[in-house]
Motif scaffolding. Sequence first.
Motif, PDB file in Angstrom:
ATOM      1  N   VAL A 123       0.712  -1.472   0.108  1.00  0.00           N
ATOM      2  CA  VAL A 123       0.149  -0.349   0.288  1.00  0.00           C
ATOM      3  C   VAL A 123       0.826   1.216   0.285  1.00  0.00           C
ATOM      4  O   VAL A 123       1.621   0.874   0.592  1.00  0.00           O
ATOM      5  CB  VAL A 123      -1.009  -0.229   1.355  1.00  0.00           C
ATOM      6  N   ILE A 124       0.741   2.539  -0.872  1.00  0.00           N
ATOM      7  CA  ILE A 124       1.291   3.634  -0.783  1.00  0.00           C
ATOM      8  C   ILE A 124       0.242   4.248   0.697  1.00  0.00           C
ATOM      9  O   ILE A 124      -1.105   5.053   0.085  1.00  0.00           O
ATOM     10  CB  ILE A 124       0.871   4.583  -2.571  1.00  0.00           C
ATOM     11  N   SER A 125       0.970   5.323   0.932  1.00  0.00           N
ATOM     12  CA  SER A 125       0.277   6.036   1.743  1.00  0.00           C
ATOM     13  C   SER A 125       1.437   7.555   1.815  1.00  0.00           C
ATOM     14  O   SER A 125       2.415   6.909   1.878  1.00  0.00           O
ATOM     15  CB  SER A 125      -0.036   5.451   3.101  1.00  0.00           C
ATOM     16  N   THR A 126       0.633   8.438   2.481  1.00  0.00           N
ATOM     17  CA  THR A 126       1.193   9.682   2.540  1.00  0.00           C
ATOM     18  C   THR A 126       1.976   9.449   4.665  1.00  0.00           C
ATOM     19  O   THR A 126       1.531   8.523   5.001  1.00  0.00           O
ATOM     20  CB  THR A 126       0.624  10.856   3.121  1.00  0.00           C
ATOM     21  N   VAL A 127       2.831  10.216   4.408  1.00  0.00           N
ATOM     22  CA  VAL A 127       3.606   9.896   6.191  1.00  0.00           C
ATOM     23  C   VAL A 127       3.098   9.951   7.379  1.00  0.00           C
ATOM     24  O   VAL A 127       3.201  10.096   8.035  1.00  0.00           O
ATOM     25  CB  VAL A 127       5.315  10.787   6.284  1.00  0.00           C
ATOM     26  N   GLY A 128       2.370  11.190   6.868  1.00  0.00           N
ATOM     27  CA  GLY A 128       0.648  11.716   8.348  1.00  0.00           C
ATOM     28  C   GLY A 128       0.354  10.324   8.895  1.00  0.00           C
ATOM     29  O   GLY A 128       0.095  10.665   9.704  1.00  0.00           O
ATOM     30  N   ILE A 129       0.620   8.967   8.464  1.00  0.00           N
ATOM     31  CA  ILE A 129       0.088   8.389   9.289  1.00  0.00           C
ATOM     32  C   ILE A 129       0.938   7.803  10.302  1.00  0.00           C
ATOM     33  O   ILE A 129      -0.003   6.738  11.651  1.00  0.00           O
ATOM     34  CB  ILE A 129       0.010   6.788   8.462  1.00  0.00           C
ATOM     35  N   GLU A 130       2.285   7.805  10.458  1.00  0.00           N
ATOM     36  CA  GLU A 130       2.890   7.781  11.283  1.00  0.00           C
ATOM     37  C   GLU A 130       2.933   8.619  12.695  1.00  0.00           C
ATOM     38  O   GLU A 130       2.859   8.261  13.757  1.00  0.00           O
ATOM     39  CB  GLU A 130       4.353   7.260  11.200  1.00  0.00           C
ATOM     40  N   MET A 131       2.136  10.245  13.075  1.00  0.00           N
ATOM     41  CA  MET A 131       2.240  10.197  14.315  1.00  0.00           C
ATOM     42  C   MET A 131       1.195  11.257  14.163  1.00  0.00           C
ATOM     43  O   MET A 131       1.000  12.105  15.537  1.00  0.00           O
ATOM     44  CB  MET A 131       3.423  11.433  14.090  1.00  0.00           C
ATOM     45  N   ARG A 132       0.127  11.239  13.353  1.00  0.00           N
ATOM     46  CA  ARG A 132      -1.016  11.778  13.720  1.00  0.00           C
ATOM     47  C   ARG A 132      -2.101  11.340  14.658  1.00  0.00           C
ATOM     48  O   ARG A 132      -2.017   9.887  15.555  1.00  0.00           O
ATOM     49  CB  ARG A 132      -2.006  11.444  12.360  1.00  0.00           C
ATOM     50  N   LYS A 133      -1.591  12.340  16.108  1.00  0.00           N
ATOM     51  CA  LYS A 133      -2.870  11.632  17.279  1.00  0.00           C
ATOM     52  C   LYS A 133      -4.714  11.544  16.925  1.00  0.00           C
ATOM     53  O   LYS A 133      -4.716  10.100  17.937  1.00  0.00           O
ATOM     54  CB  LYS A 133      -3.738  13.665  18.328  1.00  0.00           C
ATOM     55  N   THR A 134      -4.947  11.750  16.386  1.00  0.00           N
ATOM     56  CA  THR A 134      -5.703  11.336  16.033  1.00  0.00           C
ATOM     57  C   THR A 134      -6.730   9.601  15.403  1.00  0.00           C
ATOM     58  O   THR A 134      -7.258   9.105  15.322  1.00  0.00           O
ATOM     59  CB  THR A 134      -7.177  11.822  14.792  1.00  0.00           C
ATOM     60  N   ASP A 135      -5.109   8.776  14.540  1.00  0.00           N
ATOM     61  CA  ASP A 135      -4.892   7.872  14.481  1.00  0.00           C
ATOM     62  C   ASP A 135      -4.074   6.787  15.304  1.00  0.00           C
ATOM     63  O   ASP A 135      -3.858   5.921  14.958  1.00  0.00           O
ATOM     64  CB  ASP A 135      -3.939   7.991  13.086  1.00  0.00           C
TER      65      ASP A 135
END
Length: 538
Positions: free
Chosen positions: A233-245
Amino acid sequence: MGEELRLLWNKNQRNIQSEKHLIVLSYYYLTALEKLEPESEILKIGIKNNFMRELSETELDSIELFLSNNFEIEDISQLLLDYLNMVDYTPQMMFTSSNESILSLASSYFDFTNNEFADFCSGNGAMLSKALKNKAKIIKGIEINELTHQLSILRLWLEHGTMLRDEIIRADIFEYFEKNPEEKFEQIFSEFPLNLRRKDKYIFEGIEINQNSDWGFISLIMNQLKERGRAVVISTVGIEMRKTDEKIREHFIREGYIEEVIALPAGILTGTGIPSFMLVLSHGNDSIRFTDASDVYSNAGRVRLLEEKDVEKIINSDNIKIDVPNEKVLKEGRLSPEFYLLPELKGGTKLEKIAVILNSRPLRKQEIDEYSAAENTGMQLIRLSHVKNGQILDGDFVNKIIPKLIELKNLDIIVTRIGSKLNVALYQEEEDIRSFVDENFFVIRVNNKDWNPYYLFAYFQSEMGQKYLSSTYSGATIQRVNKKDLLHIDIPYMTLTLQNKIAEKTKEYLEKINQLQLSLEIIQDEKDEVMSSWFKEV
């Protein structure tokens, strides 16, 4: 041959937008083929009814005459494939595609032969074509864009001689699998639209995921993966630290769903320069392999791409990889390869032992307007635009002290807390000026007499310091860091005598820069005054 045909076509049809090139070529090819392949009529009717309304009969007749006079049907087939394989799509084009660099790397994780393969958001069908070429037993493509869907069917027909209307579905992938939850696959690839907001929240194994989170797509893919399957899967790097995630991220780590995280080079994806990850998903992983491929690429002019040697390096080079147990990943709370691949500083000291970190509270626009002053009041507000290349430029004057903001003290270090670019600067107090920083900065204030602030600033400006500092940041276009991660950064220890030597040299450089900056300002003022005088009498 294909390139020659495309140049001739472009020369004679330059008034038609790029996506219309494809539509008209597809229609003409299917018309010519209809007598030989009756199956093509359904696809032809769909293209004509949905995408050719803007073209008049006169235009169509003119195009058909040009094509029939210049090309045989085999030539049209080649020209059409040439377009369908394009990577450098223009912004006006109505369809998307994974570029060959991404496909080459992703396909190295699959064994297509005699296996089931699915592409979620299958675009122009390039990955499906690879699967067919490598003798996949069953393929499935799901694509929501109508034109892209029909052209991908045409592409696979041209390349493989098979009409795959039932295998490539036009649908929203969330709606499709809501109706078909039992449909699972051994291998899945997806380059879904980045930062796309979905209509509804997605719930995966009891965890609710926000509509604008990439984890929604990632969770759906994991949900449709067979027990012994693998997904890329290709994703943005934002998946790794967003508090909501945080909940869904920890769930994936704890359950062992993440096999590998690869940091891709910035600018490697078609149509965007934002940094991205390639995730390899499977069941039953006790650790996660982190691969930092951010500096592994080749250049073709201004375009970054992955050549065969680059893909081989990403797959086989141990020096850009590290395996980290899930327990440690959970403790750190990070999914960034760069974070785990930084070597530990021997004898280093955590920043929290030598300094405190302060930050201002947010100001509303109304408050900023209320505090703004046109003239020098002896007080200034430092904002992101006032910090450049380690220097603090003149700030905006304010008319009174702002209680929400941190007032800077001499030799405070300010670092970007949130912004598009990481910046570090050392504050040197000026006579009769009080300075405040807005909420976009962290203020690092050394409170340990055994550490020299100039030394700490010099370290943050160094190549090593920049690497360690940037590893604490996350985000795609806007980067941010939290106070906890910043406090845990390692600072190399040196005796105070050595620190003071580095500090003296750093001071010298800063003074030279300030002098040159002042000289530049004087020259610019002089230039403006003289140039204006030349035209006073005009």
